[in-house]
Motif scaffolding. Structure first.
Motif, PDB file in Angstrom:
ATOM      1  N   ARG A 112      -5.947  34.070  50.224  1.00  0.00           N
ATOM      2  CA  ARG A 112      -6.750  32.703  49.795  1.00  0.00           C
ATOM      3  C   ARG A 112      -8.310  32.548  49.700  1.00  0.00           C
ATOM      4  O   ARG A 112      -8.829  31.560  49.424  1.00  0.00           O
ATOM      5  CB  ARG A 112      -6.220  31.600  50.696  1.00  0.00           C
ATOM      6  N   VAL A 121      -6.632  33.818  43.743  1.00  0.00           N
ATOM      7  CA  VAL A 121      -7.197  33.029  44.862  1.00  0.00           C
ATOM      8  C   VAL A 121      -6.040  31.901  44.711  1.00  0.00           C
ATOM      9  O   VAL A 121      -5.467  31.508  45.799  1.00  0.00           O
ATOM     10  CB  VAL A 121      -8.349  32.873  44.798  1.00  0.00           C
ATOM     11  N   ASP A 122      -5.837  31.182  43.444  1.00  0.00           N
ATOM     12  CA  ASP A 122      -5.189  30.128  43.590  1.00  0.00           C
ATOM     13  C   ASP A 122      -3.393  30.212  43.343  1.00  0.00           C
ATOM     14  O   ASP A 122      -2.845  29.298  43.215  1.00  0.00           O
ATOM     15  CB  ASP A 122      -5.662  29.386  42.248  1.00  0.00           C
TER      16      ASP A 122
END
Length: 221
Positions: free
Chosen positions: A137, A130-131
């Protein structure tokens, strides 16, 4: 506390040495340093210990904090928790949300047979993605990205049959969403079981081996 007092006293002694007391030592050096320097220093340090010993603890702590701020040295980061049954028992009952559901379900299907550390490690991979650039995202976006997690495209219904295992995965998911340290996989973005060897495993650096999984970090992530 004793170490703190000893350290502060040593710092303050240097301050005293830079004042009038140090002038006395300098005069002695000009006469016969080998005969009197040791005696002057002993007397000086004895007076310094007496003076600092009369200060209340809160004054000593304040002096230590001022020196720490002046030198820019921060307190050491707290140690990562031991990921065991005792840690899991302290975690609160999770509050359901879509992101939590996606993470808990992924842990259940991908790692429910793993120890707590193994499930935390898989959660780290999902959150690291996700990062990372090049991935969705959101947790749900990462989990359901095409061809990434086998349970999402194996053609089998995603039926949760082991309620206790899902509750366990749910508590781990909630803890990770609440900010539990990601300290196991060194930023891993990929993992696979020890029974397979995907092509990318030859190109990505391995970062950890936990339970039945090997973990890797995609270069540039």
């Amino acid at each position: 506390m004793c170490l703190l007092k000893t350290w502060v006293r040593s710092a303050v002694a240097l301050t005293f040495l830079s004042g009038a007391a140090f002038a006395d030592v300098t005069v002695s050096q000009s006469n016969d340093p080998t005969a009197s320097l040791g005696g002057h220093l002993s007397a000086l340090l004895g007076a310094e210990r007496t003076a600092l010993g009369s200060l209340p603890t809160h004054r000593l702590e304040a002096m230590a904090g001022a020196v720490k701020r002046a030198t820019g040295k921060a307190d050491a980061a707290p140690a990562a928790p031991r990921l065991d049954e005792r840690w899991l028992a302290t975690q609160p009952v999770p509050a359901a949300s879509r992101e939590w559901q996606c993470l808990a379900t992924a842990l259940y299907f991908e790692a429910r047979g793993e120890p707590i550390e193994g499930q935390v490690a898989v959660a780290e991979v999902i959150l690291n993605r996700v990062d990372s650039p090049g991935y969705p995202r959101s947790i749900c976006g990462v989990v359901h990205q095409g061809g990434q997690f086998s349970y999402t495209f194996d053609g089998q219904p995603d039926t949760i049959r082991e309620k206790a295992a899902f509750q366990r995965a749910g508590k781990i998911a909630a803890a990770m969403l609440a900010g539990a340290p990601r300290a196991l996989t060194q930023g891993a973005t990929h993992f696979h079981t020890r029974a397979v060897r995907p092509g990318w495993a030859h190109r990505f650096p391995r970062t950890a081996a936990i339970g039945g999984h090997l973990f890797y970090r995609q270069p540039g992530s």
